[in-house]
Scaffold this motif. Sequence first.
Motif, PDB file in Angstrom:
ATOM      1  N   CYS B 246       0.778  -1.044   0.042  1.00 36.16           N
ATOM      2  CA  CYS B 246       0.080   0.018  -0.177  1.00 36.16           C
ATOM      3  C   CYS B 246       0.816   1.184  -0.306  1.00 36.16           C
ATOM      4  O   CYS B 246       1.719   1.416   0.872  1.00 36.16           O
ATOM      5  CB  CYS B 246      -0.854   0.014   1.064  1.00 36.16           C
ATOM      6  N   LEU B 247       0.656   1.980  -0.760  1.00 31.73           N
ATOM      7  CA  LEU B 247       1.729   3.192  -1.049  1.00 31.73           C
ATOM      8  C   LEU B 247       1.219   4.309  -0.064  1.00 31.73           C
ATOM      9  O   LEU B 247       1.997   5.108   0.193  1.00 31.73           O
ATOM     10  CB  LEU B 247       1.494   3.774  -2.482  1.00 31.73           C
ATOM     11  N   PHE B 248       0.060   4.103   0.419  1.00 31.63           N
ATOM     12  CA  PHE B 248      -0.547   5.244   1.460  1.00 31.63           C
ATOM     13  C   PHE B 248       0.352   4.919   2.973  1.00 31.63           C
ATOM     14  O   PHE B 248       0.178   5.895   3.829  1.00 31.63           O
ATOM     15  CB  PHE B 248      -1.904   5.235   1.640  1.00 31.63           C
ATOM     16  N   CYS B 392     -10.675   3.148  -1.851  1.00 31.91           N
ATOM     17  CA  CYS B 392      -9.649   1.977  -1.599  1.00 31.91           C
ATOM     18  C   CYS B 392     -10.750   1.047  -1.151  1.00 31.91           C
ATOM     19  O   CYS B 392     -11.546   1.086  -0.289  1.00 31.91           O
ATOM     20  CB  CYS B 392      -8.524   2.165  -0.422  1.00 31.91           C
ATOM     21  N   LEU B 394      -9.333  -1.872   0.086  1.00 32.28           N
ATOM     22  CA  LEU B 394      -8.101  -3.015   0.616  1.00 32.28           C
ATOM     23  C   LEU B 394      -7.800  -2.348   2.195  1.00 32.28           C
ATOM     24  O   LEU B 394      -6.772  -2.728   2.818  1.00 32.28           O
ATOM     25  CB  LEU B 394      -6.960  -2.959  -0.206  1.00 32.28           C
ATOM     26  N   VAL B 396      -8.620   0.694   3.835  1.00 38.75           N
ATOM     27  CA  VAL B 396      -8.295   2.021   4.172  1.00 38.75           C
ATOM     28  C   VAL B 396      -9.575   2.727   3.834  1.00 38.75           C
ATOM     29  O   VAL B 396     -10.411   2.671   2.769  1.00 38.75           O
ATOM     30  CB  VAL B 396      -7.381   2.584   3.367  1.00 38.75           C
ATOM     31  N   MET B 398     -11.129   5.650   2.621  1.00 40.16           N
ATOM     32  CA  MET B 398     -10.636   6.910   1.691  1.00 40.16           C
ATOM     33  C   MET B 398     -11.831   7.929   1.610  1.00 40.16           C
ATOM     34  O   MET B 398     -11.639   8.898   1.930  1.00 40.16           O
ATOM     35  CB  MET B 398     -10.114   6.252   0.458  1.00 40.16           C
ATOM     36  N   CYS B 443       0.728  -1.277  -4.619  1.00 38.18           N
ATOM     37  CA  CYS B 443      -0.441  -1.274  -4.893  1.00 38.18           C
ATOM     38  C   CYS B 443      -0.694   0.300  -5.138  1.00 38.18           C
ATOM     39  O   CYS B 443      -0.168   1.307  -4.531  1.00 38.18           O
ATOM     40  CB  CYS B 443      -1.656  -1.410  -3.666  1.00 38.18           C
ATOM     41  N   GLY B 445      -3.930   1.334  -6.389  1.00 40.80           N
ATOM     42  CA  GLY B 445      -5.495   1.237  -6.742  1.00 40.80           C
ATOM     43  C   GLY B 445      -6.024   2.790  -6.545  1.00 40.80           C
ATOM     44  O   GLY B 445      -6.731   3.265  -7.370  1.00 40.80           O
ATOM     45  N   CYS B 446      -5.774   3.589  -5.488  1.00 35.16           N
ATOM     46  CA  CYS B 446      -6.253   4.621  -5.112  1.00 35.16           C
ATOM     47  C   CYS B 446      -5.990   5.924  -6.355  1.00 35.16           C
ATOM     48  O   CYS B 446      -6.885   6.674  -6.634  1.00 35.16           O
ATOM     49  CB  CYS B 446      -6.495   5.054  -3.914  1.00 35.16           C
ATOM     50  N   TYR B 451      -6.302  -2.208  -9.098  1.00 27.08           N
ATOM     51  CA  TYR B 451      -5.992  -2.780  -7.774  1.00 27.08           C
ATOM     52  C   TYR B 451      -5.454  -4.339  -7.861  1.00 27.08           C
ATOM     53  O   TYR B 451      -5.664  -4.928  -9.012  1.00 27.08           O
ATOM     54  CB  TYR B 451      -7.403  -2.824  -6.938  1.00 27.08           C
TER      55      TYR B 451
END
Lengths: 465, 465, 465, 465
Positions: B246-248, B392, B394, B396, B398, B443, B445-446, B451
């Motif tokens: 997860c990049l976040f 998201c 997965l 999170v 968002m 990831c 995705g957002c 995703y």
Amino acid sequence: MMDDKPQHECGVFGIYAPDEDVARLTFFGLYSLQHRGQESAGIAVSNGRRINLHKEMGLVAQVFDENSLRPLQGHLAIGHTRYSTTGSSKLQNAQPFVVESALGPLAVGHNGNLTNAHDLRQELLNRGVGLTSSSDSEVITQMLAGGEGRTWDEKLRVFMVRAQGAYCLTVLTKDALFAVRDPWGLHPLCIGRVGETGWVVASESCALATIGAQFEREVAPGEIIAIGEDGPRTVARMPAPDRAMCLFEYIYFARPDSLVEGQTLHAARVAQGRELARESPADADIVIPVPDSAVPAAIGYAQASGIPYSEGLIKNRYIGRTFIQPDDRLRKVGIQLKFNPLADNLEGKRVVLIDDSIVRGNTSGPIVRLLRDAGAVEVHMRVSSPPIRHPCFLGVDMASYPELIAHRMSIPEIEDFLGVDSLAYLSLDGLVRATGHADAGFCQGCFTGRYPVDIHLVEKETFEN
Amino acid sequence: MMDDKPQHECGVFGIYAPDEDVARLTFFGLYSLQHRGQESAGIAVSNGRRINLHKEMGLVAQVFDENSLRPLQGHLAIGHTRYSTTGSSKLQNAQPFVVESALGPLAVGHNGNLTNAHDLRQELLNRGVGLTSSSDSEVITQMLAGGEGRTWDEKLRVFMVRAQGAYCLTVLTKDALFAVRDPWGLHPLCIGRVGETGWVVASESCALATIGAQFEREVAPGEIIAIGEDGPRTVARMPAPDRAMCLFEYIYFARPDSLVEGQTLHAARVAQGRELARESPADADIVIPVPDSAVPAAIGYAQASGIPYSEGLIKNRYIGRTFIQPDDRLRKVGIQLKFNPLADNLEGKRVVLIDDSIVRGNTSGPIVRLLRDAGAVEVHMRVSSPPIRHPCFLGVDMASYPELIAHRMSIPEIEDFLGVDSLAYLSLDGLVRATGHADAGFCQGCFTGRYPVDIHLVEKETFEN
Amino acid sequence: MMDDKPQHECGVFGIYAPDEDVARLTFFGLYSLQHRGQESAGIAVSNGRRINLHKEMGLVAQVFDENSLRPLQGHLAIGHTRYSTTGSSKLQNAQPFVVESALGPLAVGHNGNLTNAHDLRQELLNRGVGLTSSSDSEVITQMLAGGEGRTWDEKLRVFMVRAQGAYCLTVLTKDALFAVRDPWGLHPLCIGRVGETGWVVASESCALATIGAQFEREVAPGEIIAIGEDGPRTVARMPAPDRAMCLFEYIYFARPDSLVEGQTLHAARVAQGRELARESPADADIVIPVPDSAVPAAIGYAQASGIPYSEGLIKNRYIGRTFIQPDDRLRKVGIQLKFNPLADNLEGKRVVLIDDSIVRGNTSGPIVRLLRDAGAVEVHMRVSSPPIRHPCFLGVDMASYPELIAHRMSIPEIEDFLGVDSLAYLSLDGLVRATGHADAGFCQGCFTGRYPVDIHLVEKETFEN
Amino acid sequence: MMDDKPQHECGVFGIYAPDEDVARLTFFGLYSLQHRGQESAGIAVSNGRRINLHKEMGLVAQVFDENSLRPLQGHLAIGHTRYSTTGSSKLQNAQPFVVESALGPLAVGHNGNLTNAHDLRQELLNRGVGLTSSSDSEVITQMLAGGEGRTWDEKLRVFMVRAQGAYCLTVLTKDALFAVRDPWGLHPLCIGRVGETGWVVASESCALATIGAQFEREVAPGEIIAIGEDGPRTVARMPAPDRAMCLFEYIYFARPDSLVEGQTLHAARVAQGRELARESPADADIVIPVPDSAVPAAIGYAQASGIPYSEGLIKNRYIGRTFIQPDDRLRKVGIQLKFNPLADNLEGKRVVLIDDSIVRGNTSGPIVRLLRDAGAVEVHMRVSSPPIRHPCFLGVDMASYPELIAHRMSIPEIEDFLGVDSLAYLSLDGLVRATGHADAGFCQGCFTGRYPVDIHLVEKETFEN
Ligand SMILES: Nc1ncnc2c1ncn2[C@@H]1O[C@H](COP(=O)(O)OP(=O)(O)O)[C@@H](O)[C@H]1O
Ligand SMILES: Nc1ncnc2c1ncn2[C@@H]1O[C@H](COP(=O)(O)OP(=O)(O)O)[C@@H](O)[C@H]1O
Ligand SMILES: Nc1ncnc2c1ncn2[C@@H]1O[C@H](COP(=O)(O)OP(=O)(O)O)[C@@H](O)[C@H]1O
Ligand SMILES: Nc1ncnc2c1ncn2[C@@H]1O[C@H](COP(=O)(O)OP(=O)(O)O)[C@@H](O)[C@H]1O
Ligand code: SF4
Ligand code: SF4
Ligand code: SF4
Ligand code: SF4
Ligand SMILES: [Mg+2]
Ligand SMILES: [Mg+2]
Ligand SMILES: [Mg+2]
Ligand SMILES: [Mg+2]
């Protein structure tokens, strides 16, 4: 949790605003003064006839919910958030104090410490007033309730004649709000406008900003302001000795965004960092603060020295009151419950570590070790205040003589004790210069032992305990 | 309080340490994972025979006191701190979940979100299992309790065959602790040693540091680790698709002092700031962060651009859950309940304002106005993540499509909407570069809508609600 | 506090009433069933779509306030008040149990004890259902949620085929209320009308009277009643073995104003006192009860014997859960914390002391001494139930074999142990006669050891623990 | 909940016992005085140096747990349980009141009502004492703290010269316990021994019995007793006007097992029932009480009349403070939330219904209807006190003039209003005779309007509000 900081005493707030939900604004005002006291909070509201009160132990946000706010209807109010100097943190010491008096109901919130509280207390007992708490704020309340004077104006002036020491008061009567600041101006107090017709007073201007009020000016040392139907009126400016603002408000207490003498404390602290860099340079790779309070000084040090500013320690943001005791293992871990190092930034680096003050000296050593364990090759500690060699008797819980490391040790000894490569404190001159108002008077009691007020009474009491 | 950030889902913690007070260590571990979830907290402890549990709504420090800790005796434990994605923040959703099963007692803590939870849930209902909550973590618990397999090892492997999506699990049985990470490695999970013989797993390495444990390594994507009497043992490494972290977690979630892939997130965020400066320079006098999360990126931007780093906004440090609603006046005041500007630093300045992300875009505009009111002459906003254009699924929270400002508006429109002089986001490439592991899978995705996991099931469910 | 009584297990309540505030009526229904369980209380309400639940440890009036009642909107509800037999009085055992199932949401409240709970529990675990509590009520809930049957009607019938022992159930689904009574009719359950269109079921008729509902009839042993839009409907009358009502409901449990088989229990208890006077007369001056439960029997004894009824002991009416432990001095004082004697009435008197039952025998001796100290010259104890020689396995917390005084001692030995001049118990025949329904079947397990249900399973489990 | 009874004001307790856990004994003493006040409870303990206090809103058993008891170490203590007459039931009115005074710490517990409280209050305000509550007990405390006199002995005597009205006080100083009873002896106060060397005082003797103390004697009207190291000492017997014991203590307030003038109140109430039967016979089948308070009078009426005693109403034993409001349906149901009828006993019967008093008359009518609905063919109400035609100004919350049914209506009108076949009250003579001490003086204010004390001051205040 390990801690090595002086402790705030209190935040006060007051509002007179017929068009506003004054209790709600007081709540948010206190919310932004939370750093001045975390042990209890209270709000007293007058609707012109009676005063209603809610106060409890705990943080502002814990003490109030919509249910406890609902009965607090009216158009003038005071609020208080308290840190107890005495260790006796009990509900009966929580403020505001509210009493019925011959002139009607009265509520008082106090920030500071009376140096002749012991005498005044004795006087009240002799006059036949039973006291329910150990707080000097109850002493003030009973002095106002029962002191000489046919009007509140007179009573407040009589009080100021009798009281010695530090006091910022917000006083609520049935139909007026008073703001009172001691003649030395030891702690801050300011006044602003809210909406068309409302007025608000607070320990710090950040409370005004938070509720969207306009900062007007500081309450002058020795001034009594009354706010009623016709807006604010200066009741008196008591004959003022030399001005003596608490230097520690500049160093640590007040919120960085609060204004004192026309500048933010953030700016003052950046200036302290600059002075410090000038006075005590260091040959190093990065400047890091002990977060959060030392951030502005570290930024200033970095700017003046040209050494890059960086972060080296992360502070757990949810640090707060926990009821769980560390066991032996965790006591050994110690400082890491509060701070974790950023090895990436420290590895192989010569570090300038900035803190705002050292009181007992119990946390600085572990922090230094933490930095070294994380790879720092040199640690040069720079402190943006002079050595604290004396207790404060004017409303700040500093520590007693034997606890103060700079009272017990010389600078080289402290250097040794902390395990730093070098240690330097900001000079008193440098500090005063950094305030930008070198000519204004400052209290320097905790640095020099010379207090603006006669403290032999408190000292005596202190030694007796 | 106004907020515009993605929301963490959960923090997990587990410990196997015969010589320690495992519940106490779990408490302090959770304490340092508090930022991953503030709605409920819980600890389950096994003494080799039975599992005892305490969980409640609230912050870790509110949920536990010495009384609630006392019955939690044993030598292995798991803990959990939860933020609820679903809005249904009720005690019955609090974790860990504890059940009795045919193989004995079982406790589960989960961070993440199963994308096929709906199907698995239906399967359980059809199999005749009554479910007490809406949480996919209960689904996991019942799948483990009742799923195929004669041993916990087998059951966990079967679970991993069936589950889709993000999951970091700590699983407690009578006499073993399991750590499980989904095959994509979406969220972080690491393992360390504590004392001579103890082992500990946690969502982030900051929890290890806090209790004085030694970081050992990350749990591998798709890995199941069992920790029992003989120390840790890798039960399985499930066939892993492409890695997709997860990049976040890099941008905002994880604490800056936590380690991922061998570096602190602080370093990663400083690098993001540097990339951002390179990609989107600005002609300005100072760089200021939106505190606290954007501080490292702002430091990085300042370093790379040569524009001095400064502070321009002070955040009320006691911001937390309050039960008092702002009224109309306070709603207008708005963002000032949370941030106050430092006029000294802003007056007449061209400002680069750094934030880590913009989700709905409801707070950035007011912040910009605040800066201008305080005297900033230009505001150049720089965001250390790409535009968030997709929700998201997965783990999170968002926001939904229609809420996401970057889904509804073009960059120039957002620029306009926020009232900035210029606006730039970090590119996805720049972000990945800043991780220092451009070749590892992430990831996205957002940002891209692509995703790593099939999400048509969750999407469907989402649209139905 | 000293106590020597069997313990109720539970009170159940259910209501289907579109025109009423069903949660509020359930609250007052539970309020009047408080004597059946004081450890936890809960209410589950359906609005036709979903079921909302509130349950907590504590008395009904402590568990609910207007805030917790507010979300409980709907037109059908069940409520439960619980005394825990097992000592494990934890929130996770509180009722109602609510689960989501393949047929939708389901809530269950249970009074009784399944004798084959252990087997059924094992079956569930083997089927892969994880269980969160030690309560057999969760077993019932999961059996219904996951048991065979395409409809609730079928599932309930299947359940009744499988279950052994005592159970009065109120079952709530999305849109129907079910009332279920075990085939032996061990514990009471009745149905009544409320308002024009509403229906209510409850453990005792006193709950109907309290909310102004009209008693309609008892739910028949083995009967399943469904109440929906079209009013009540008998789903099934399961093949019933011999009827076996719990005699202890007659002696002690049910409130005196509740109706069983057409008469109040007050009348039944007066009749027990009369029988007792006939069987075991005494030469004495006054008849006094151990208040409050033995009052009706004492009145009956007085009427039949012609000896004047009087009061000799005053019971502290506020006796309830206290968290303060008696110290040694108070332990010696003992029974006086609960009862004080009326010396005026006792001085020089020969006293018949009536109690409803003796379980362990630990309080009767101190009471007798109290009477003697207050001047009673003779104490003839008469008990309105037969000697309790066996535990109950059907939902009543009696005590274990070694604790039961009548299991360990002969009547003369007990006489001696208690220090009475004479002691007599009501005969089983006399007791049954006093019910006024000598031909109806009764459970007499605790008196004779012959239970209506096969109890070898529970016995085994009990001995193993 | 519907209620129609005068309200107790307070229970006081004090203990001096070096060998005992005085706080624990005080707890159990208060526990047995709970009927005298249910709104707040408190205990103050002295260890010879300082006084520690714990008080809170709620029942004794809710206010104290082992944690709150722990700090209450010492060898002398006072306790208080309070019902507020004024409706202002706030923590700041809770007792004991504790203040620091010129003679050291002081704690006061008070039962009663000063008729010149308003004047004394004004005097204190004029003397400059700020008052924190509306309670006359704070007035007493401040009068003692600040009143004339060099010793506590003197101060208490001065107080008694100044105070008018009803007061039973327990006063705690650093090292002595004082018991003070007003010169009229309006409310009860007694003294006993506990253990070898301990002494205890309490509002009622039931508190002595409960903790195993030996009743010694009543404190004489006008007496001040000091208890210190050397045991009890009569400080003074203030010149006493005519004795005037509150008749309502005989009728309703005091617990039946408490002793007054050498007999239990139970005996006094049985005698009231006998007198009532003699004065106002009835042709009926059964005598039933309104439980619980009228039970002894009903027993007496039955004995004297020869009509069998029976129970006709069951009172929900868990009636207590609930936060749930009845809705319209439940308001109609009304009295049944509190009482349910025993139809078996009432069907076809001519009933004598005994109650101890009628204040506003709002519950008696519904009770009568309940009996008729349950089959009673005639209802003859007999009340074991005279008609209440005047408020009490001496510490009992009776009701105001316009609320008192016997002030507004004649007996035939009340008869009509209640729907009874006949109504009779006990005569004042009969009541006094039943006390067994016809020659002792009694207060009869609420019956005749002739109070022993000048009440024009309170009356004035009352009319002004
Ligand atoms: N944003 C802020 N909110 C509240 N207090 C702040 C803020 N910024 C600085 N402060 C000041 O910093 C102090 C806290 O400093 P910090 O270094 O985090 O903790 P410590 O008290 O351990 O030094 C507060 O007491 C307060 O005066
Ligand atoms: N010292 C810290 N303690 C806890 N969380 C931190 C810390 N430093 C950064 N964070 C991260 O920053 C986030 C909070 O950022 P902040 O900007 O203050 O609030 P917001 O959530 O409104 O952006 C946390 O969720 C956490 O992940
Ligand atoms: N009015 C009533 N309200 C509630 N319970 C009652 C009432 N009258 C009788 N009971 C029954 O009496 C029992 C309490 O009896 P009591 O003798 O006072 O206490 P103990 O449980 O110690 O015997 C209750 O459990 C209840 O079943
Ligand atoms: N055993 C007892 N415990 C406490 N109070 C009792 C007891 N017996 C009688 N009383 C007295 O009876 C009063 C309660 O009477 P009751 O008729 O039940 O309620 P009400 O106050 O509605 O008349 C108490 O205030 C108390 O003085
Ligand atoms: S002594 Fe120090 S802390 Fe105290 S008021 Fe003076 S400067 Fe401030
Ligand atoms: S979609 Fe975004 S927030 Fe969610 S896991 Fe992927 S990168 Fe993280
Ligand atoms: S064994 Fe006794 S208490 Fe149990 S159900 Fe049978 S009669 Fe009732
Ligand atoms: S007026 Fe009545 S209640 Fe009051 S003290 Fe006199 S007799 Fe008692
Ligand atoms: Mg600091
Ligand atoms: Mg942020
Ligand atoms: Mg009983
Ligand atoms: Mg009564």
